[in-house]
Structures are given as structure tokens and as C-alpha cells.
Motif scaffolding. Structure first.
Motif, short mmCIF file in Angstrom:
data_model
loop_
_atom_site.label_atom_id
_atom_site.label_comp_id
_atom_site.label_asym_id
_atom_site.label_seq_id
_atom_site.Cartn_x
_atom_site.Cartn_y
_atom_site.Cartn_z
N LEU A 93 0.41 -1.96 -0.19
CA LEU A 93 -0.57 -0.22 -0.08
C LEU A 93 0.89 1.23 -0.29
CD1 LEU A 93 -2.58 0.88 0.13
CD2 LEU A 93 -3.03 0.89 2.89
N ASN A 94 2.55 1.23 0.93
CA ASN A 94 3.27 2.05 0.85
C ASN A 94 3.27 2.69 -0.67
OD1 ASN A 94 4.43 4.37 2.30
ND2 ASN A 94 6.22 3.35 1.99
N PHE A 95 3.93 1.51 -0.83
CA PHE A 95 4.08 1.16 -2.52
C PHE A 95 3.36 1.92 -4.30
CE2 PHE A 95 6.15 0.38 -6.74
CZ PHE A 95 7.36 0.22 -6.70
N TYR A 96 2.35 2.03 -3.64
CA TYR A 96 1.03 2.00 -4.54
C TYR A 96 0.78 3.54 -4.38
CZ TYR A 96 0.52 -2.15 -6.82
OH TYR A 96 0.80 -3.70 -7.93
N THR A 97 0.65 3.59 -2.99
CA THR A 97 0.33 5.61 -2.57
C THR A 97 1.42 7.06 -2.19
OG1 THR A 97 0.14 4.45 -0.49
CG2 THR A 97 -2.02 4.75 -1.85
N LYS A 98 2.49 5.89 -2.43
CA LYS A 98 3.52 6.64 -1.74
C LYS A 98 4.57 7.34 -3.09
CE LYS A 98 3.02 7.50 3.03
NZ LYS A 98 3.35 7.44 3.88
N ILE A 99 4.94 6.02 -3.67
CA ILE A 99 6.41 5.47 -4.11
C ILE A 99 5.85 5.61 -5.58
CG2 ILE A 99 8.23 3.95 -4.65
CD1 ILE A 99 8.32 3.25 -2.48
N VAL A 100 4.75 5.25 -5.87
CA VAL A 100 4.41 5.19 -7.72
C VAL A 100 3.89 6.77 -7.92
CG1 VAL A 100 2.82 4.89 -9.24
CG2 VAL A 100 3.56 3.22 -7.46
N PRO A 101 3.37 7.86 -6.83
CA PRO A 101 3.25 9.38 -7.06
C PRO A 101 4.46 10.08 -7.50
CG PRO A 101 1.56 8.30 -5.37
CD PRO A 101 2.52 7.22 -5.69
N VAL A 102 5.09 9.70 -6.59
CA VAL A 102 6.69 10.87 -6.54
C VAL A 102 7.83 10.00 -7.71
CG1 VAL A 102 9.51 10.97 -5.44
CG2 VAL A 102 6.86 10.39 -3.69
N LEU A 103 7.74 9.37 -8.07
CA LEU A 103 8.27 8.64 -9.22
C LEU A 103 7.66 8.93 -10.54
CD1 LEU A 103 10.44 5.71 -8.34
CD2 LEU A 103 11.50 7.85 -7.99
N SER A 104 6.11 9.20 -10.70
CA SER A 104 5.36 9.15 -11.72
C SER A 104 5.75 10.55 -12.01
CB SER A 104 4.13 9.09 -11.86
OG SER A 104 3.92 7.74 -11.66
N THR A 105 6.05 11.54 -10.88
CA THR A 105 5.97 12.80 -11.81
C THR A 105 7.68 13.31 -12.42
OG1 THR A 105 8.00 13.27 -9.36
CG2 THR A 105 5.60 14.13 -9.04
N LEU A 106 8.84 12.49 -12.16
CA LEU A 106 9.89 12.01 -12.88
C LEU A 106 9.74 12.08 -14.81
CD1 LEU A 106 12.03 10.21 -11.16
CD2 LEU A 106 12.06 12.72 -10.76
N ASP A 107 8.91 10.58 -14.84
CA ASP A 107 8.16 10.23 -16.01
C ASP A 107 6.34 9.80 -15.67
OD1 ASP A 107 7.66 8.75 -18.30
OD2 ASP A 107 9.45 10.07 -19.36
N LYS A 108 5.89 10.38 -16.77
CA LYS A 108 4.78 9.06 -15.95
C LYS A 108 4.54 8.45 -16.87
CE LYS A 108 1.64 13.56 -16.44
NZ LYS A 108 0.70 14.59 -17.02
N SER A 109 5.68 7.84 -17.28
CA SER A 109 5.31 6.01 -17.78
C SER A 109 5.46 5.36 -16.77
CB SER A 109 6.47 5.74 -19.26
OG SER A 109 7.60 5.68 -18.49
N PHE A 110 6.09 5.90 -15.75
CA PHE A 110 6.41 4.99 -14.70
C PHE A 110 5.33 3.99 -14.39
CE2 PHE A 110 7.06 4.34 -10.10
CZ PHE A 110 8.47 3.60 -9.80
N VAL A 111 4.41 4.77 -14.22
CA VAL A 111 2.70 3.75 -13.38
C VAL A 111 2.48 2.42 -14.83
CG1 VAL A 111 1.87 5.96 -12.41
CG2 VAL A 111 0.93 5.28 -15.09
N SER A 112 3.32 2.74 -15.85
CA SER A 112 3.28 1.34 -16.80
C SER A 112 3.46 0.34 -16.21
CB SER A 112 3.25 2.27 -18.49
OG SER A 112 4.87 2.03 -17.89
N LEU A 113 4.70 0.46 -15.42
CA LEU A 113 5.20 -0.93 -14.89
C LEU A 113 4.41 -1.66 -13.94
CD1 LEU A 113 8.43 0.47 -14.29
CD2 LEU A 113 7.96 -0.83 -16.15
N PHE A 114 3.27 -1.46 -13.34
CA PHE A 114 2.66 -1.44 -12.75
C PHE A 114 1.01 -1.38 -12.40
CE2 PHE A 114 5.82 1.25 -10.94
CZ PHE A 114 7.00 0.00 -10.86
N PRO A 115 -0.13 -2.45 -12.15
CA PRO A 115 -1.04 -2.21 -11.88
C PRO A 115 -1.80 -1.34 -11.64
CG PRO A 115 -0.62 -4.12 -10.40
CD PRO A 115 0.44 -3.58 -11.37
N GLN A 116 -3.04 -0.51 -12.01
CA GLN A 116 -3.50 0.62 -11.59
C GLN A 116 -4.31 0.42 -10.51
OE1 GLN A 116 -7.07 2.24 -14.29
NE2 GLN A 116 -7.02 3.80 -12.85
N PHE A 117 -3.84 1.11 -9.48
CA PHE A 117 -4.03 1.47 -8.36
C PHE A 117 -4.87 1.75 -7.88
CE2 PHE A 117 -4.40 3.24 -4.01
CZ PHE A 117 -4.26 2.35 -3.38
#
Length: 425
Positions: A93-117
């Protein structure tokens, strides 16, 4: 969906996600996909969750009945003393709610590596912890796990290495561009590895003897490594802690998956050839050397034939993806990363001693049936967690897995590690 807490979680999900369902929509219910739910792989793939699949049924503002996209519920199973499971859910839960949003600011394609939360909820109490994570159902998009449990082929391995390079690249980018955000997030995980929290103390040395004894019987020339290996096994619990937690200040460290096996990824296929891959089960992420993930692919997902043929190719695929994800940013030299194999490759053998025979045994078995999954979901038949079993029972069970094929595979892993110079005399 008879469980009152699950029904409440579904209702909370609907209320919190008005941007998906619409402000004036009305919740009707949850429609389970029985054909998918009953193919739950918990009993055959060692998943630490019960998974339910289906759609949310609701009325839109005009009173029309609508259905959401296919979703997956990950629920805590009925396991006694399940703090390990609760911590795993916390991390994911921490990964999806905190790490994914922050690293996605570097490039939006980061979210495509994981299922949509979509949603997550946790309740801690004395009697029982309850957790739910709601994700998109990747199976509805044609993603699935490999049917083979152990060694993968070239096509699967190349995709795994490319995706891993992309994943790791975001950490190097974040360390450079947003260090004040990245480092607190990278180190904010709860320890779930039983090798680190000492729940499996003095467990691996018994298992590690299996491949070592086979190797020196097959080729006595490897006896010269016996003092070194025995010395490493004497301090193996401390070494595992060092391998997994001792790289906080290592400039090459990244957020790693931590359990990068085929049962924690899903592939999308075209004509039975994998075309894409999604990371799953981020409960074991941590800030550590990237070679922990690399070693897992190279020694727990390959046999010796593949390693002999594709070792350099797979390393090159990983590194090219690492460099090309953010081509303007510098990453460590390939030789610098590979140099960390020397200190850490023995960890791969230790983990292989535990899991590889089990994976090989699973390939030889028929696997769980639909009725097996149904019984698991109705009864929660795993009343005791795997790591709660008596140690002698665990040791006997693992040593009995995989037969001669399992023993040979472990011997091959250790021999390869030695032959590549990752263990010195």
C-alpha cells in the motif's frame, strides 16, 4: 461477497472514488467473476493473499445500471500470527500510494510498470488484522503468469531484464533530481524478510549443504572451496542481514523489487510470445543493491543451459534499458554494478537453496485445481503461516522437494557462482 468487512471496504471504495463512478452515482453491489476467482493461485504460487475478481455494479445519475472495469481485490488470508502478512500489505500500500506518485513525477510512464491502483484499507487490532488492496484486473487485459513455475525461456527473461532496468533507472533519476523526497520514501518500508528479522535463524545452512555436497561429490576439485563456504555458512544469518540492509549508503543502491520471481510478474502475450510485463506484489521492496534483483533473475529463473548461453545477453539487456530510460542522466558503469556480484552472489545460492527445489517440484506436480482454490477461499485452510511452522518441519519439507533435479539445479547454481569468480578460495 458475504464478509461484512469486505462489503464495507467495497462501499468505501465506491464512495472515495467518485471521480471514477460519478458524483451522483449509487452503489448497487459487487459482481464476482467466479471463473477468475476460482483460479486463485494462492495454493500453488505461495501468494500471501486471497484474490477476488469482478466488477462494481452501480447506477449513474440517470438511473442507468453500469459496471466498472474489471478489478481485483487482494485480501489478507486466514492465517494465525499473520503480522508478516500485515506488514506485506502495509509495504505494498505504501508503494502504490507514496512511491508511485512521487516517481511518476519524473516521467508518467512509471505507472505503466504496475497495475493501476484504486483503493487500499488496513485495520489493525488485537484479534485479527484486515487489509484490502484494490487493483485493476490485469487478466482482463490478457496478462497472466507463466504456466512454468521454474526456469523461463529467452523471450520471458529478456523482457524481465528490460523492465528491471527501467524500474531501477527511476531511482537513479530520483536520487539526482528529488533526493529530499526519494531517500525518505526509499527507506520507509516495514521489514518482511524472515532472514532479516531472524524468524528463520539457523535455517538456510541446513538447506545450503544440499547443493554443496552434490557439487563436491560430482567434482572433488571444488573441495578447495569448502573452508570458504563453511565459513560463510557459519555466519549466514548475519550475512543475509548485511546483503539486504547493508547498502543504504551504497551509491549504486536503488529501490528493488526484492522478490523478482515469475510468480510476482504477469506477461501479456501475442501468439504465445510475451510482449509486455507488469510488476506485481511490491510487498518486499527495499533500498538495496540492484544486483539483489539481478541475481534473483539469473539464478532462480534460469537453468544452467540458459546461463551459459544468455548470461552476457541478459546483462546487456538490463543495462541498455537502465541507460536508455533517461538517456541524458548518468547511471553507474556496467562494470561497477557487476562488481557487486562478488560480495552478494552467495545470497542468490542461499535463496535458491530454499525456493528453487520448491519451484521445480511445482513444475512436476499437477498444481491446484479449481476445487482446491474454492476450498482455500471458503475455509482459509492455511491456519498457520509458512514461517510459523517448526523449523525442523520446514527443513525436512524443503530438503525433500525437487528430487534429483532440485539437487542438481542447486549444485549448478553454486558451481556457476564459483566459476564466475564470485566466491574466492
Amino acid at each position: 461477497m458475504e464478509n461484512p468487512w469486505v462489503k464495507k471496504s467495497v462501499s468505501n471504495f465506491f464512495t472515495d472514488c467518485r471521480d471514477i463512478f460519478g458524483d451522483k452515482s449509487t452503489f448497487v453491489g459487487f459482481e464476482a467473476d467466479e471463473s477468475t476467482t476460482l483460479r486463485n493461485q494462492a495454493s500453488q504460487d505461495g501468494l500471501n493473499s486471497i484474490q477476488l475478481y469482478g466488477t462494481i455494479v452501480y447506477k449513474d445519475k440517470n438511473g442507468n445500471i453500469r459496471k466498472s472495469a474489471a478489478i481485483m481485490f487482494k485480501l489478507t488470508p486466514k492465517i494465525k500470527h499473520s503480522k508478516f502478512i500485515s506488514y506485506s500489505f502495509f509495504n505494498e500500500l505504501n508503494f502504490y500510494t507514496k512511491i508511485v506518485p512521487v516517481l511518476s513525477t519524473l516521467d508518467k510512464s512509471f505507472v505503466s510498470l504496475f497495475p493501476q491502483f484504486f483503493y487500499g484499507e488496513m485495520v489493525f487490532n488485537v484479534k485479527e488484522d484486515k487489509s484490502v488492496i484494490i487493483l485493476e484486473d490485469l487478466k482482463a487485459k490478457g496478462y497472466k503468469m507463466t504456466e512454468k513455475k521454474s526456469f523461463l525461456d529467452r523471450a520471458h527473461l529478456i523482457i524481465m531484464m528490460r523492465k528491471l532496468g527501467q524500474f531501477h533507472a527511476y531511482s537513479y533519476k530520483a536520487k539526482r533530481d528529488i533526493p529530499q523526497l526519494f531517500y525518505p520514501l526509499a527507506n520507509n518500508c516495514t521489514e518482511t524478510n524472515p532472514l532479516v528479522n531472524m524468524e528463520m535463524c539457523n535455517f538456510l545452512p541446513h538447506l545450503a549443504q544440499r547443493g554443496f555436497q552434490h557439487l563436491i561429490q560430482k567434482d572433488p576439485s571444488y573441495r578447495v572451496y569448502a573452508p570458504k563456504i563453511e565459513s560463510m555458512l557459519e555466519n549466514v544469518d548475519d550475512k543475509c542481514v548485511e546483503y539486504l540492509t547493508g547498502d543504504v549508503k551504497n551509491p549504486n543502491s536503488v529501490i528493488i523489487h526484492g522478490d523478482y520471481l515469475r510468480n510476482n510478474v504477469m506477461f501479456q502475450y501475442e501468439n504465445n510470445v510475451p510482449q509486455d510485463m507488469i510488476f506485481m506484489d511490491l510487498a518486499t521492496y527495499r533500498f538495496a543493491s540492484p544486483v539483489i534483483d539481478l541475481l534473483t533473475v539469473l539464478y532462480l529463473n534460469t537453468d544452467q543451459k540458459i546461463r551459459d548461453e544468455l548470461w552476457d545477453t541478459l546483462i546487456d539487456e538490463y543495462y541498455e534499458a537502465l541507460k536508455s530510460t533517461f538517456p541524458k542522466d548518468k547511471v553507474p558503469e556496467k562494470e561497477e554494478i557487476l562488481g557487486e556480484f562478488v560480495d552478494r552472489a552467495f545470497y542468490a545460492y542461499l535463496i535458491a537453496s530454499h525456493f528453487l527445489p520448491i519451484l521445480i517440484a511445482n513444475d512436476a506436480a499437477d498444481g491446484a485445481t479449481v476445487s482446491d482454490a474454492r476450498n482455500f477461499m471458503k475455509s482459509g485452510r492455511h491456519e498457520m503461516g509458512f514461517h510459523e511452522l517448526p523449523k525442523e518441519v520446514l527443513i525436512k519439507a524443503v530438503l525433500g522437494k525437487g528430487g534429483e533435479a532440485g539437487t542438481k539445479a542447486l549444485s549448478d547454481v553454486l558451481q556457476d557462482i564459483i566459476d564466475r569468480g564470485f566466491i574466492c578460495k
